[in-house]
Write an enzyme that holds these catalytic residues in place. Sequence first.
Site, mmCIF file in Angstrom:
data_model
loop_
_atom_site.group_PDB
_atom_site.id
_atom_site.type_symbol
_atom_site.label_atom_id
_atom_site.label_comp_id
_atom_site.label_asym_id
_atom_site.label_seq_id
_atom_site.Cartn_x
_atom_site.Cartn_y
_atom_site.Cartn_z
ATOM 1 N N HIS A 32 -7.935 7.449 -3.113
ATOM 2 C CA HIS A 32 -8.755 6.175 -3.373
ATOM 3 C C HIS A 32 -7.577 5.076 -2.998
ATOM 4 O O HIS A 32 -6.812 4.714 -3.792
ATOM 5 C CB HIS A 32 -9.271 6.095 -4.725
ATOM 6 C CG HIS A 32 -10.558 5.029 -4.659
ATOM 7 N ND1 HIS A 32 -11.630 5.134 -5.309
ATOM 8 C CD2 HIS A 32 -10.540 3.734 -4.193
ATOM 9 C CE1 HIS A 32 -12.293 4.416 -5.260
ATOM 10 N NE2 HIS A 32 -11.668 3.234 -4.452
ATOM 11 N N VAL A 33 -7.719 4.422 -1.993
ATOM 12 C CA VAL A 33 -6.954 3.491 -1.322
ATOM 13 C C VAL A 33 -6.917 2.288 -2.144
ATOM 14 O O VAL A 33 -7.785 1.934 -2.793
ATOM 15 C CB VAL A 33 -7.001 3.298 0.139
ATOM 16 C CG1 VAL A 33 -8.446 2.405 0.440
ATOM 17 C CG2 VAL A 33 -5.964 2.526 0.695
ATOM 18 N N HIS A 34 -5.744 1.732 -2.501
ATOM 19 C CA HIS A 34 -5.697 0.510 -3.140
ATOM 20 C C HIS A 34 -4.431 -0.250 -2.732
ATOM 21 O O HIS A 34 -3.387 0.383 -2.461
ATOM 22 C CB HIS A 34 -5.750 0.893 -4.790
ATOM 23 C CG HIS A 34 -4.771 1.680 -5.201
ATOM 24 N ND1 HIS A 34 -4.759 3.151 -4.931
ATOM 25 C CD2 HIS A 34 -3.505 1.590 -5.715
ATOM 26 C CE1 HIS A 34 -3.701 3.844 -5.377
ATOM 27 N NE2 HIS A 34 -2.958 2.913 -5.992
ATOM 28 N N LEU A 35 -4.262 -1.443 -3.034
ATOM 29 C CA LEU A 35 -3.411 -2.532 -2.860
ATOM 30 C C LEU A 35 -2.717 -2.981 -4.172
ATOM 31 O O LEU A 35 -3.513 -2.963 -5.180
ATOM 32 C CB LEU A 35 -3.801 -3.802 -2.227
ATOM 33 C CG LEU A 35 -4.273 -3.879 -0.805
ATOM 34 C CD1 LEU A 35 -4.876 -5.068 -0.554
ATOM 35 C CD2 LEU A 35 -2.983 -3.831 0.204
ATOM 36 N N LEU B 124 1.007 -1.091 -0.072
ATOM 37 C CA LEU B 124 -0.054 0.046 -0.095
ATOM 38 C C LEU B 124 0.872 1.179 -0.080
ATOM 39 O O LEU B 124 1.773 1.381 0.628
ATOM 40 C CB LEU B 124 -0.850 0.024 1.498
ATOM 41 C CG LEU B 124 -1.971 -0.723 1.520
ATOM 42 C CD1 LEU B 124 -2.315 -0.837 3.001
ATOM 43 C CD2 LEU B 124 -3.404 -0.643 0.733
#
Length: 168
Positions: A119-122, A106
């Site tokens: 916008h959080v993302h892995l 992350l």
Amino acid sequence: MHRLWAPWRETYITKLTTKQKTCVFCRVLHDNKDKRNLIFIRKPYVFAVLNLFPYSNGHCLIVPNRHVADITQLPRVEYTELMDLLRETKDLLQKALGPEGFNVGLNLGRIAGAGIPGHVHLHIVPRWRGDHNFMPVTAATKVISQSLSVIYKKLDDAYKKRHRGTRK
């Protein structure tokens, strides 16, 4: 200390610092053109998509459907589905591409390297022995051995095989 300079990154970084009118993740999620947007799995709370700016062959992103900036803003049900989809995507990548390892991570906040900090993302990046070299530094060129459309088809086929064609 020795330094390696990578001026080719300036174009990418400059694009990231300009104001975007809409979030790219929200746009592709609601566009409903999964093949064109390289979304290969949709779940009730999350989706998996190929990265348009891959570090390595098969670089994927696991993204919550809701627009939240930090993983701590996800309720347990969304967080659990995010992690479950990470595991499923890793298994699909293993079957479809046969990597020798993975980087998973992350980037929270622009300073930490988040290209889309709102916008959080892995990230899940398949790795092979000797897969990275000095081409980006010496020739301003990344070597990605397969096109995004070929990788999308391999992941889509692996997903359909795993779920016996029961795809929405």
